[in-house]
Structure formats: structure tokens, C-alpha cells
Design an enzyme around this catalytic site. Structure first.
Site, mmCIF file in Angstrom:
data_model
loop_
_atom_site.group_PDB
_atom_site.id
_atom_site.type_symbol
_atom_site.label_atom_id
_atom_site.label_comp_id
_atom_site.label_asym_id
_atom_site.label_seq_id
_atom_site.Cartn_x
_atom_site.Cartn_y
_atom_site.Cartn_z
ATOM 1 N N TYR A 81 0.830 -1.200 0.000
ATOM 2 C CA TYR A 81 0.000 0.000 0.000
ATOM 3 C C TYR A 81 0.865 1.250 0.000
ATOM 4 O O TYR A 81 2.069 1.185 0.236
ATOM 5 C CB TYR A 81 -0.983 0.022 1.177
ATOM 6 N N LEU A 97 10.710 1.869 7.640
ATOM 7 C CA LEU A 97 10.114 2.297 6.381
ATOM 8 C C LEU A 97 10.840 3.554 5.894
ATOM 9 O O LEU A 97 11.017 4.501 6.671
ATOM 10 C CB LEU A 97 8.625 2.619 6.575
HETATM 11 N N1 PDD Z 1 2.395 5.513 7.643
HETATM 12 N N2 PDD Z 1 7.052 4.338 9.296
HETATM 13 C C1 PDD Z 1 5.895 3.642 9.318
HETATM 14 C C2 PDD Z 1 5.865 2.307 9.982
HETATM 15 C C3 PDD Z 1 4.730 4.195 8.735
HETATM 16 O O1 PDD Z 1 3.584 3.492 8.752
HETATM 17 C C4 PDD Z 1 4.797 5.489 8.142
HETATM 18 C C5 PDD Z 1 3.606 6.139 7.494
HETATM 19 C C6 PDD Z 1 6.025 6.166 8.137
HETATM 20 C C7 PDD Z 1 6.192 7.521 7.501
HETATM 21 O O2 PDD Z 1 6.202 7.433 6.085
HETATM 22 P P1 PDD Z 1 5.731 8.662 5.169
HETATM 23 O O3 PDD Z 1 6.525 9.859 5.585
HETATM 24 O O4 PDD Z 1 6.052 8.214 3.799
HETATM 25 O O5 PDD Z 1 4.256 8.861 5.420
HETATM 26 C C8 PDD Z 1 7.130 5.556 8.721
HETATM 27 C C9 PDD Z 1 1.238 5.961 6.905
HETATM 28 C C10 PDD Z 1 0.949 7.401 7.038
HETATM 29 C C11 PDD Z 1 0.062 5.046 7.231
HETATM 30 O O6 PDD Z 1 0.291 3.853 7.355
HETATM 31 O O7 PDD Z 1 -1.066 5.516 7.332
#
Ligand code: PDD
Length: 290
Positions: free
Chosen positions: A32, A203
Site C-alpha cells: 500500500y 520504512l
Molecule cells: N504511515 N514508518 C511507518 C511504519 C509508517 O507506517 C509510516 C507512514 C512512516 C512515515 O512514512 P511517510 O513519511 O512516507 O508517510 C514511517 C502511513 C501514514 C500510514 O500507514 O497511514
């Protein structure tokens, strides 16, 4: 009524149905992305699609759409729904099989789902006061660089924070900071920004990259290297970053105030500057139509 995209068609959300044999439902077998949209423009879309490709490669699932097609579909879902600021969620699963079988089906027809919700960023009071977090051992698997829909560990860890009246759970593995349950974590110590390196234990956040780019552009010293648990616990500032939380100060960790002296338990000056740089950057990007 919200319009979503499922398997090649746009439809009202109430009509979107997935077969029970879908491997996303049975095994959490899918990828996703969550893409923030400001003023109807997706932010860092190419980067999100590149990360989607990385996840799909990691789980051995062929990308069902070329980049240009993803861009068209996302543009259309944004246009078909209300609100200038949205949060686009897309999901690709390995599709439905006829039997429940861990090994991949011979014929894979991936399920593609795209929806959008209003983008909810932290309210000003939360930003100004900061949030409380707890910590927990990082008990996830060893491919945390993949944005898969198998999020049970992340859900349990986030719920642990909510049960404690907190917003996020900081994760430590083998004495080092990895990230948050659903965010990346930055540490400020003696005016230097510290960030764990992008590896299989976290991530690779799109917001994380923007924050490091902004630090470089504004001359804020930054070090990308393993961050020891003791360094995080003794931080002058802690922030969580994500597409929806943006840059949010953490002012209590496990009940202890974060920071020193007059800044203890309050958002610090470096985080405030980074938040302003982030907002200004968003404006610039939106104006440029990137
Ligand atoms: N989650 N680490 C994890 C485990 C995450 O689920 C997310 C973001 C991030 C930050 O990634 P980014 O800056 O690309 O949003 C780091 C999203 C927002 C979610 O699962 O809803």
C-alpha cells in the site's frame, strides 16, 4: 458519497466489495501507499510510486500499472471527490485464489483499490504543545522497508500508545531506535539532527527524505546513522514524521519529559523551525505545480 476505484472501475464506496478469497483478506498479502494531496495536488507522487515499486518487487508481485497510469488514476480519484486536501490510499493485493494456499497462485490477477479521505493533519494545539509517546521493543519482521498491508504488529504497537493515553510508540531493536509504529522518528542532540539510516529495519519515509533535504538546504547539521536508545532517551528534541502527522514534536517519552532546562517537556526550537520549513516547502511545491 465517496467514490473509490476497485479493479478497473470507479464506484461509490458502499458498492466496493472484495471476494473473501482475496489474499489481502486471508494473508495480508499486499502493498500500500498513502499519499497526501494539498490543493488537489499529490505531494511527492513519483517518490511514493517508486516506493510502491520497491514494495512490490520485495513481495514478488508485478506492478499492475505503469507510473503514468497510476498518476492518471490518482488524479481522477482526487478530482471525483470533495476537498482540496486529501489523503489518497492505494492498495495492491495478490488477488483472489480458489483455495486457501500460502504459496502464490499460478495465475495472479492483483486486486487494485484506491480511495481518498479528507487529509487530517495535527490540530494547532497538538503541534504547539507536542505529544506524549511510549516505547516498546520492535517486534516486527525484518523487512520493515516494505510498505505491506500486513500491519498487525504496527496496529498492536499503536494501540499500546493509545491505551496509555499517548499518540505514538517509539520502537527500539537491539538497543537502537528504528522508527514509530506508523511514523519515522528524529532526534535532536546539541543542535544536530540524528536519523536512523534507511535499511530493512524501518520504512523509508517520504516525509523523512523531505526533512533531511530541508535540513541540508537550511544548513542544519544532520547525521544519518544508527541512533542508540540512550541517545533517543536523552534527546533535546524528539519528532515523529509522516505524511499525515508532518513534523510533530514528542515532549514526553514513557512519562519522562523530553529535553532539558526550560525546554523540558515542551516543543523545541529546532522542530519549530523544521515545521515552518516544511510548510514553506509545501507551498513552494504546490505553486510550482510539481
Ligand atoms: N504511515 N514508518 C511507518 C511504519 C509508517 O507506517 C509510516 C507512514 C512512516 C512515515 O512514512 P511517510 O513519511 O512516507 O508517510 C514511517 C502511513 C501514514 C500510514 O500507514 O497511514
Amino acid at each position: 458519497m465517496t467514490t473509490v476505484f476497485l479493479d478497473g472501475q470507479f464506484m461509490p464506496i458502499a458498492e466496493a466489495k472484495v471476494p473473501v478469497m482475496d489474499r489481502g483478506f486471508l494473508f495480508g498479502d499486499g502493498a500500500y501507499e498513502l499519499i497526501p494531496v494539498y490543493s488537489r495536488r499529490p505531494f511527492r507522487l513519483a517518490e511514493h510510486l517508486r516506493r510502491l515499486q520497491h514494495t512490490l518487487d520485495g513481495i514478488r508481485l508485478a506492478n499492475p500499472h505503469a507510473e503514468a497510469e497510476w498518476m492518471r488514476l490518482i488524479g481522477e480519484i482526487v478530482a471525483r471527490n470533495d476537498g482540496d486536501d486529501q489523503s489518497v490510499y492505494l492498495q495492491v493485493t495478490r488477488g483472489a485464489d480458489t483455495k486457501r494456499n500460502h504459496a502464490f497462485p499460478a495465475q495472479v490477477v492483483p486486486t487494485v483499490f484506491i480511495m481518498t479521505e479528507p487529509l487530517v493533519t495535527p490540530p494547532p494545539a497538538q503541534r504547539e504543545q507536542g505529544i506524549a509517546a511510549i516505547s516498546a521493543p520492535d517486534m516486527r519482521w525484518l523487512r520493515c522497508d516494505l510498505k505491506t498491508i500486513s500491519l498487525l504488529a504496527n496496529c498492536l504497537l499503536r494501540q499500546q500508545a493509545v491505551d496509555a493515553g499517548c499518540v505514538e510508540t517509539l520502537l527500539f531493536r537491539d538497543g537502537f531506535l528504528t522508527e514509530g509504529a506508523a511514523s519515522n522518528i528524529f532526534v535532536v542532540r546539541d543542535g544536530v539532527l540524528l536519523a536512523p539510516p534507511k535499511d530493512h529495519l524501518m520504512l523509508p519515509g517520504i516525509t523523512y527524505d523531505v526533512v533531511l533535504e530541508l535540513a541540508a538546504a537550511h544548513g542544519l547539521p544532520a547525521e544519518v546513522r544508527p541512533v542508540a536508545e540512550a541517545e533517543a532517551r536523552g534527546a533535546d528534541e524528539l519528532w515523529m514524521t509522516s505524511s499525515t502527522k508532518e513534523v510533530l514534536p514528542i515532549v514526553r517519552l514513557d512519562g519522562q519529559p523530553v529535553g532539558r532546562d526550560e525546554n523540558a517537556g515542551r516543543p523545541g526550537p529546532v522542530g519549530r523551525r523544521m515545521y515552518d520549513w516544511y510548510q514553506a516547502f509545501k507551498q513552494t511545491v504546490m505553486r510550482a505545480g510539481e
